[in-house]
Design a protein around this motif. Structure first.
Motif: not given
Length: 576
Positions: A155-162, A182-185
């Protein structure tokens, strides 16, 4: 090419090859600037001794070992001019779906890559693993996997703003303050189903080394690995690798033994201890018995670090089984005093007709034992307490020589000896020298008294490495200390003892202890200057002045001079 160039010896490829084979990296680089002929002739030797180190770390590491900078450099070179074959990648994330420059790197460097060492590397996705290991380096000859991790991105659960920025490749971007990973599962890859279509992916690979310090295990089926690399000759397994993982490797070897085209060429099996770890070693008796059961392995080389989990019987069983064909045998102890002293007594009626190299710890030997009788072809003998761990215990080494090398006659074929112990007296060394007068390589603790015996008896020596810290000018020059330190000396003066100039074939001399307070300019002017064939001198910190070192470096025979202050032919750093 002119007719003059055709006949001149310095344009002869055979002569150039002989010259370049002795040069170090910096000299090879300089040689390539001479002319196009030298550039082409020096390239194979530069490729052989060069090593590319690419580390992903802080800003300093990025500046020095930048992947992007290196990629720009090799991209500017013609494919047949890339001067590298050996690559070491440390702390990299390998994900071909995201890191586009990763594929570019392998497209450029992969065809000429011969040695690849991957350390603390994180692989993402199974296809990346297979591409890097099997397909992108078709001529790879040696592969080492050390403490690598293997994941799949769920899952690429990165923050929406970046999110928009994260689409930018960040394989080697120093300006990004975040890391995509740092922003993926992620999920650990385990027990990936064997791809039965993979066969003979790389027939050039001769050496495979696997060492896993973490709990994570290798996800690919080892049967698949052995089918992909059918011509492996040397298999090395780290002793810190978990016991169940070692069992899987050996079980895979057993399962493919019926296929004559798979793993039929393994001749060396090595279990080694990684110097980076002090964790418990997991090699067990059951592993050795399993190796004995894999009868298809024509093993000519065995390397074990014996520990508390391995008994005398299991070691003796496997060594006895392969004794008729063994050429190299290395047995080291993990802890002093843990190995039964009777091990070689088990073999006193066993012959090793082809054994040429024996490396053992003192604890392993024990008893009285005639190397010449049961090992008639032995040429190299290394005796250490632990593997690459020098011991200052003088008593044990004296006993080792007097008890374990109690030979009845000499062995003219013995050419190399290494002892990782100090020696308290010259008598044992004198016995050694009388038994092995044709030694060419000697690595030993050499005091003034002992080195004089060596100079007097071993006239065929070509290489000397000194482990002890007590060597002085008096030992090297053969002159009394008072004369060496306080009085000018001339060639007409009478030497009191044999000296280093008596070794007419010596070409390499090395000191290893960090500091020698009593080695001064006298060793240069009254010693090393008189060695006719000296071409390599490696010194740690001494009292030798820069002028004496530079005078010595002017000698035409001296190719390599390495000290903390003066370098000729190569570069090397010594720490205090």
């Amino acid at each position: 090419m002119t007719s003059t160039q055709e006949v001149h010896p310095l344009f002869n490829p055979v002569i150039l090859g002989k010259i370049f084979s002795f040069l170090q990296i910096q000299s090879l680089k300089n040689s390539r600037l001479t002319c196009k002929i030298w550039r082409r002739a020096a390239l194979p030797y530069l490729q052989k001794c060069s090593k590319v180190l690419l580390i992903r770390g802080g800003k300093a590491d990025r500046d020095q070992f930048s992947f992007r900078n290196f990629l720009e450099f090799v991209s500017s070179l013609p494919p047949d001019e890339i001067p590298f074959q050996h690559y070491y990648l440390d702390h990299w994330a390998l994900n071909e779906k995201r890191e586009k420059s990763l594929k570019q790197f392998w497209d450029i460097c992969g065809p000429s890559m011969k040695i690849l060492h991957l350390s603390n590397v994180i692989f993402y996705e199974i296809q990346t693993i297979r591409n890097i290991l099997y397909y992108w380096s078709p001529h790879l000859e040696s592969l080492r996997l050390e403490d690598c991790l293997f994941y799949t991105i769920t899952n690429e659960n990165a923050f929406q703003k970046v999110k928009d920025e994260l689409k930018t490749e960040d394989f080697d971007e120093p300006n990004l303050s975040y890391d995509y990973y740092d922003h993926v599962t992620v999920e650990q890859l385990k027990d990936v189903k064997m791809d039965e279509t993979i066969s003979n992916a790389n027939t050039s690979l001769k050496e495979l080394s696997y060492d896993q310090l973490e709990e994570e295990e290798f996800p690919l089926a080892w049967e698949e690995i052995f089918h992909a690399f059918p011509n492996i000759q040397r298999l090395s397994i780290g002793l810190s690798t978990k016991a169940d993982q070692t069992s899987k490797i050996l079980a895979a070897l057993d399962s493919v033994r019926q296929d004559s085209h798979v793993m039929g060429s393994i001749s060396e099996l090595r279990f080694f201890k990684n110097s980076k770890t002090s964790c418990k070693l997991d090699l067990q008796d059951s592993h050795l018995y399993k190796i004995s059961d894999i009868m298809c392995l024509p093993l000519t080389s065995l390397n074990f670090v014996v520990n508390q989990s391995i008994g005398l019987e299991s070691v003796a069983n496997i060594v006895r089984q392969y004794s008729p064909v063994l050429k190299n045998l290395c047995l080291h102890s993990e802890e002093e005093g843990q190995v039964p002293l009777e091990l070689f007594n088990v073999f006193k009626f066993q012959r090793f007709p082809n054994l040429s190299k024996l490396c053992v710890c003192m604890n392993v030997i024990g008893g009285t034992f005639n190397f010449v009788t049961i090992m008639p072809k032995l040429t190299t003998l290394h005796i250490w307490l632990k593997e690459e761990d020098f011991s200052w215990d003088t008593k044990s080494m004296d006993e080792a020589i007097l008890r374990c090398l109690a030979l009845q006659h000499s062995n003219p074929d013995m050419t190399e000896m290494s002892f990782g112990y100090t020696i308290s007296a010259s008598k044992p060394v004198a016995l050694l020298c009388s038994w092995f007068r044709h030694l060419r390589v000697l690595m030993m603790a050499l005091t003034d008294e002992i080195i004089r015996v060596v100079f007097r008896e071993l006239e065929h020596l070509e290489e000397i490495t000194v482990f002890d810290r007590y060597l002085t000018d008096a030992g090297i020059t053969g002159n009394p200390v008072s004369l060496s330190e306080n009085s000018p000396w001339s060639a007409k003066s009478q030497r009191e003892f044999p000296y280093i100039g008596d070794l007419k074939k010596l070409w390499k001399f090395s000191l290893t202890f960090r500091r020698y307070e009593n080695i001064t300019d006298a060793s240069i002017y009254q010693g090393f200057m008189d060695v006719p064939e000296l071409s390599s001198l490696l010194l740690t910190r001494t009292k030798i002045g820069d002028r004496a070192l530079r005078d010595l470096s002017m000698r035409s025979t001296l190719i390599t001079l390495v000290t903390p202050t003066v370098c000729k032919g190569t570069e090397l750093e010594y720490a205090d």
